[in-house]
Design an enzyme around this catalytic site. Structure first.
Site, PDB file in Angstrom:
ATOM      1  N   TYR A  91      72.843  81.920  64.350  1.00  0.00           N
ATOM      2  CA  TYR A  91      74.046  81.120  64.576  1.00  0.00           C
ATOM      3  C   TYR A  91      73.617  79.661  64.556  1.00  0.00           C
ATOM      4  CZ  TYR A  91      78.047  79.114  67.107  1.00  0.00           C
ATOM      5  OH  TYR A  91      79.131  78.353  67.491  1.00  0.00           O
TER       6      TYR A  91
ATOM      7  N   LYS B 144      70.368  70.722  72.780  1.00  0.00           N
ATOM      8  CA  LYS B 144      70.097  71.280  74.120  1.00  0.00           C
ATOM      9  C   LYS B 144      69.104  70.450  74.933  1.00  0.00           C
ATOM     10  CE  LYS B 144      71.539  75.890  72.665  1.00  0.00           C
ATOM     11  NZ  LYS B 144      72.862  76.195  73.177  1.00  0.00           N
TER      12      LYS B 144
ATOM     13  N   ASP C 223      66.172  75.649  62.589  1.00  0.00           N
ATOM     14  CA  ASP C 223      67.152  75.338  63.622  1.00  0.00           C
ATOM     15  C   ASP C 223      66.467  75.572  64.967  1.00  0.00           C
ATOM     16  OD1 ASP C 223      69.104  75.302  65.538  1.00  0.00           O
ATOM     17  OD2 ASP C 223      70.559  76.481  64.400  1.00  0.00           O
TER      18      ASP C 223
HETATM   19  N1  HOZ Z   1      74.747  80.757  71.744  1.00  0.00           N
HETATM   20  C1  HOZ Z   1      75.569  79.615  71.953  1.00  0.00           C
HETATM   21  C2  HOZ Z   1      74.820  78.332  71.780  1.00  0.00           C
HETATM   22  N2  HOZ Z   1      73.813  78.302  70.855  1.00  0.00           N
HETATM   23  C3  HOZ Z   1      76.228  79.695  73.286  1.00  0.00           C
HETATM   24  C4  HOZ Z   1      76.994  78.501  73.658  1.00  0.00           C
HETATM   25  C5  HOZ Z   1      78.411  78.519  73.229  1.00  0.00           C
HETATM   26  O1  HOZ Z   1      78.743  78.922  72.123  1.00  0.00           O
HETATM   27  O2  HOZ Z   1      79.215  78.116  74.068  1.00  0.00           O
END
Ligand code: HOZ
Length: 428
Positions: A145, A268, A240
Site C-alpha cells: 500500500y 511517519k 517506499d
Molecule cells: N496502513 C496505513 C498507513 N500506512 C494505516 C493508516 C491509515 O490508513 O489510516
C-alpha cells in the site's frame, strides 16, 4: 475519568458529520466488528479513551511514534518552534536541519523534498520516475500500500484490503492500466514481466518490508535481484520506506538489507507524529524536480517549521544504534512469548517481525505474500482483537496492519501484554 461525552455518544455524533465517523477507514473497526473508541489522551505507550479505559497501544498511530506518545522533548521543541509562527510559505532553517539528518542516515538519499504525507511522497516519486525515464508504466506488488494515489489502488493492502475493495470507484481505468501489480517475493514473475515490458516501465515501487498487509519480509536475495533487474532495464527502483524508514534500523530497510534504491519515500517517523512526508534520492534524479528541473510538485505547508521541529527532535533522539537493538530485543521477546503460548494452547500462530514491527497471523504456515495473508484465519483475528481490547491492549483493528513498539513499551508492559495474549488465546 473524563467528564466529557463517552465514546458511544461521540461515535454517533461523528457518523452524522464524517463518512463512517472517521477520517481514515482503518480506524472504523469495520473489519473486526463493533464500534471504535474515541481517544481522550495518550502518553508513552498508554492510550486513554473517552470512557476512562487505559490500553497498552500497539497501533501507535500506525508508525510515527517510535518514542512513544507525547514525548516531553518532542513536545517542548514543537512548543518553542510554534511560538515563532506555524507556517511561512517561505524557506526556513529547520528544513535544512531535517534534510541533513535524513541525508546523513539514509544511504541512497543525497537530496530530499518535503511534502505533508506519505501518499504525497509516493505520488511525487512515481511522477519523477516517469518524468526522468519518459515511460508510463509502474510495477507494484499485491498487498503493498503506497497511500491512496490513483495509480496505487490496484490489489492494495491496508484499508483497501480490509474493506475488500479491489481498486476503487473514481480511479480512471486509463490510469490503472499503467499499473502492473505482481506477487511479492516472486522473482521469476518479476523477471518475466520486465522482459516483456521493460521499455515501458518507469519504476518499480515496493515496500522493502511490507507493513500494510501485516509484516511480510522479503525472501533472501529478493531485493538484491530486484535492484539488478532495475539496472539491467533502466528502471527506477523506489523503496517506499514510509513505515520502515528510521524504524527497522537507523538507515531504514535499505541499510538493513544493503540494497540501494534510486528513490526513497518517507513519512511517519520523520514527522515525529506531525504530518510530514518526503522523497529523496541521488542528486541527478532529484535535480529533475522543479524549480531546478521540469517535474512539477509543490505544497503550501511543505517544510513548515512545526512539523520539521518534531521530526528533527525525533531523529536526534534516535541517533544511537542501541535504541534499535533494544527495540528489536523487546519485539523478539514479545514474539517468542506469543508463539510459545499459542503452541501450548494448540492455536496455530505465525508471528512475522523485524526491528520493532510485527504481526501475528493465525495460521501454521509461513507468510510470504498477500495470498498467504488472505488465507489466514481472519475470523480468529477479529475475536482475538476484541479479547485483547477487553484485556487492555489495543492492536490494529485489521489483520492487514503492522503492530508497532516504541521505546515507551517497557519490559513490564510487554509482560502485561503477554498475559493479555494468554487470556485471549485461551478464549479462542
Ligand atoms: N496502513 C496505513 C498507513 N500506512 C494505516 C493508516 C491509515 O490508513 O489510516
Amino acid at each position: 475519568m473524563s467528564t466529557g461525552p463517552l465514546s458511544k455518544e461521540l461515535f454517533n455524533a461523528a457518523k452524522n458529520l464524517m463518512p463512517g465517523g472517521v477520517n481514515s477507514p482503518v480506524r472504523s473497526f469495520a473489519s473486526v466488528g463493533g464500534e471504535p473508541f474515541f481517544v481522550e489522551k495518550a502518553k508513552g505507550a498508554i492510550l486513554t479513551d473517552a470512557d476512562g479505559n487505559d490500553y497498552i497501544d500497539y497501533v501507535m498511530s500506525y508508525g510515527p511514534l517510535i518514542l512513544g506518545h507525547a514525548h516531553e522533548d518532542v513536545l517542548r521543541k514543537v512548543q518553542t518552534t510554534m511560538a515563532r509562527g506555524l507556517t511561512f510559505g517561505a524557506p526556513n532553517g529547520l528544513e535544512i536541519e531535517l534534510a541533513k539528518l535524513i541525508c546523513d542516515r539514509v544511504p541512497s538519499v543525497e537530496m530530499v523534498r518535503f511534502v505533508s504525507s506519505g501518499t504525497e511522497a509516493t505520488m511525487s516519486a512515481i511522477r519523477l520516475a516517469r518524468g526522468a525515464t519518459n515511460r508510463s508504466k509502474i510495477v507494484k506488488f499485491h498487498g503493498n500500500y503506497h497511500g491512496h494515489g490513483d495509480s496505487f489502488l490496484v490489489q492494495a493492502g491496508s484499508g483497501v484490503a480490509q474493506h475488500g475493495i479491489a481498486g476503487s470507484p473514481g480511479v480512471p481505468e486509463d490510469i490503472v492500466s499503467n499499473t502492473i501489480s505482481l506477487a511479492f517475493n516472486d522473482i521469476e514473475q518479476l523477471k518475466q514481466v520486465l522482459a516483456a515490458n521493460s521499455k515501458q516501465i518507469a519504476a518499480i515501487i515496493v515496500e522493502p518490508v511490507c507493513g500494510n498487509m501485516g509484516v511480510v519480509l522479503p525472501k533472501e536475495g529478493y531485493l538484491q535481484t530486484m535492484r539488478e533487474l532495475c539496472d539491467q532495464h533502466d528502471i527506477v527502483l523506489i523503496f517506499d520506506e514510509v513505515m520502515t524508514g528510521f524504524r527497522v534500523s537507523r538507515g531504514g530497510a535499505q541499510e538493513y538489507f544493503g540494497v540501494t534504491p534510486d528513490l526513497t519515500c518517507m513519512g511517519k517517523i520523520i514527522g515525529g507524529g506531525m504530518p510530514v512526508g518526503a522523497y529523496g534520492g541521488n542528486e541527478k534524479l532529484m535535480k529533475q524536480v522543479a524549480p531546478v528541473g521540469p517535474v512539477y510538485q509543490a505544497g503550501t505547508l511543505s517544510g513548515n517549521p512545526v512539523c520539521m521541529a518534531a521530526g528533527i527532535k525525533t531523529l536526534k533522539l534516535l541517533k544511537d544504534r542501541e535504541v534499535y537493538q533494544t527495540l528489536e530485543y523487546r519485539t523478539k521477546f514479545l514474539r517468542d512469548e506469543m508463539v510459545n503460548i499459542a503452541q501450548h494452547h494448540d492455536v496455530p500462530l505465525t508471528v512475522n517481525h523485524i526491528g520493532s514491527m510485527m504481526t501475528p497471523f493465525f495460521t501454521d504456515r509461513s507468510i510470504n505474500n498477500f495470498e498467504d495473508v488472505k488465507a489466514t484465519n481472519q475470523g480468529r483475528y477479529q475475536k482475538y482483537f476484541h479479547y485483547m481490547l477487553d484485556e487492555g491492549v489495543f492492536i490494529p483493528p485489521s489483520p492487514f496492519e503492522a503492530w508497532f513498539l516504541s521505546i515507551a513499551h517497557t519490559e513490564e508492559l510487554l509482560k502485561q501484554t503477554v498475559q493479555a495474549h494468554e487470556a485471549a488465546i485461551k478464549k479462542l
